[in-house]
Design an enzyme around this catalytic site. Structure first.
Site, PDB file in Angstrom:
ATOM      1  N   ASP A 246     -15.733  -1.045 -13.935  1.00 54.51           N
ATOM      2  CA  ASP A 246     -14.506  -1.488 -13.268  1.00 54.51           C
ATOM      3  C   ASP A 246     -14.468  -0.830 -11.887  1.00 54.51           C
ATOM      4  O   ASP A 246     -14.315   0.389 -11.780  1.00 54.51           O
ATOM      5  CB  ASP A 246     -13.296  -1.051 -14.113  1.00 54.51           C
ATOM      6  N   ASP A 252     -10.516   3.955  -3.069  1.00 56.86           N
ATOM      7  CA  ASP A 252      -9.478   4.990  -2.982  1.00 56.86           C
ATOM      8  C   ASP A 252     -10.042   6.344  -3.405  1.00 56.86           C
ATOM      9  O   ASP A 252      -9.750   7.374  -2.792  1.00 56.86           O
ATOM     10  CB  ASP A 252      -8.281   4.618  -3.867  1.00 56.86           C
TER      11      ASP A 252
HETATM   12  O1  RIB Z   1      -7.474  -0.153  -4.405  1.00 55.87           O
HETATM   13  C1  RIB Z   1      -6.956  -0.516  -5.658  1.00 55.87           C
HETATM   14  C2  RIB Z   1      -5.501  -0.854  -5.527  1.00 55.87           C
HETATM   15  O2  RIB Z   1      -5.359  -2.003  -4.744  1.00 55.87           O
HETATM   16  C3  RIB Z   1      -4.827  -1.158  -6.828  1.00 55.87           C
HETATM   17  O3  RIB Z   1      -4.305  -0.015  -7.452  1.00 55.87           O
HETATM   18  C4  RIB Z   1      -3.768  -2.175  -6.436  1.00 55.87           C
HETATM   19  O4  RIB Z   1      -2.471  -1.709  -6.557  1.00 55.87           O
HETATM   20  C5  RIB Z   1      -4.083  -2.555  -4.999  1.00 55.87           C
HETATM   21  O5  RIB Z   1      -3.243  -1.947  -4.144  1.00 55.87           O
END
Ligand code: RIB
Length: 311
Positions: A246, A252
């Site tokens: 996934d 992030d």
């Molecule tokens: O980068 C992943 C995020 O993108 C998810 O958590 C979703 O909320 C979108 O903002």
């Protein structure tokens, strides 16, 4: 000193599918889960899990999801005084389809994130003197992100921009305020107007972005690692080979671990290695914030896995 994240908080409705739907196609989901997410919130958690103090500035709705997201930040020890519960909006919601290949599609309803404005920048300002870096993404209005970047520059705080979701940013004012930008391949392509598939494309993209005023560029290349460029040097940062389950929040996790590593005094190249490792570890686990690694996991992973040099 802390790292400040100014950005989005979303509830994620994540659905597992065999394959992502084509336009017009309906596919069945195998399961679904409601998870805390949003690029801003995810990046704040990615930093906090590297044992670095974090302050979050953002907006949620005055609703249950808003409470869930506030709790998820507080549990990680993240400063939440900068988060407002907006009585005029619902909490942001992302509907995410994750295929068996690990790839995803995300549809975003901005909710309260779309109300981020100058009031929020005013709430950011008192936090800046205690911050070393400001992390921004683009799930909030561009002009608000620009105002936040300006406030950070005026306070002598370095600005890191993850230009996600992908968009062609015509606002050169923002570019002049950013110290490090971290597009993925799609975002780099959208910013530069040509496809970015290989490290050599990433070098061209980095040069084009540097010409627009951002001194340091990191292009994340998924399974090919990342490519980082400063004013004096440019190099590919090799990937860690994993089988992706996934890929949600990998970007992030990369951003959070990279900025935390810079905060901890590592070199730019090393920080990108930490980012690559965080992205790889996030990809092998399902979910959004729950899949983002802690410092001890990253240290263990880095000591056990050698990065793979690309042929
Ligand atoms: O980068 C992943 C995020 O993108 C998810 O958590 C979703 O909320 C979108 O903002």
């Amino acid at each position: 000193m802390a790292i400040c994240v100014f950005g989005s908080l979303n509830m994620d409705m994540a659905m597992g599918v065999v394959k992502l739907p084509l336009p017009g196609e309906t596919v069945r989901s195998k399961n679904y889960e409601l998870l805390a997410g949003g690029k801003g919130g995810n990046q704040a958690i990615a930093v906090a899990r590297q044992n670095v103090p974090v302050q979050m500035v953002g907006r949620v709705g005055y609703d249950n999801y808003g409470n869930v997201l506030l709790d998820s930040m507080e549990k990680e020890g993240i400063g939440v005084d900068g988060i407002v519960m907006d009585t005029n909006a619902t909490t942001g919601l992302a509907v995410i389809a994750v295929a068996d290949t690990g790839e995803n599609h995300i549809i975003l309803s901005a909710g309260a994130n779309g109300n981020m404005g100058l009031d929020d920048v005013e709430r950011l300002k008192p936090l800046l003197p205690k911050c070393k870096y400001l992390m921004l993404q683009l799930e909030i209005p561009l002009k608000t992100a620009t105002a936040a970047a300006k406030a950070a520059k005026e306070a002598g705080v370095k600005v890191i921009l993850d230009p996600a979701p992908a968009q062609a940013i015509a606002n050169e004012k923002l570019f002049g305020l950013v110290d490090i930008i971290t597009p993925n391949q799609i975002e780099a392509g959208r910013l530069c107007g040509f496809p970015v598939m290989t490290p050599s494309d990433a070098l061209s993209a980095a040069k084009a972005i540097q010409k627009r005023g951002i001194p340091e560029v990191v292009v994340t290349l998924g399974e090919h690692g990342s490519f980082c460029a400063t004013a004096d040097a440019a190099m590919a940062v090799p990937p860690y080979r994993v089988t992706a389950l996934d890929t949600t929040a990998c970007g992030d996790a990369f951003n959070g671990a990279m900025v935390a590593a810079l905060y901890q005094g590592r070199s730019f190249f090393e920080a990108c290695q930490w980012g690559n490792a965080a992205g790889a570890l996030t990809a092998i686990r399902p979910g959004t914030q729950i899949s983002i690694p802690h410092h001890f996991e990253l240290e263990g992973f880095l000591s056990q896995h050698a990065a793979q040099t690309e042929d």
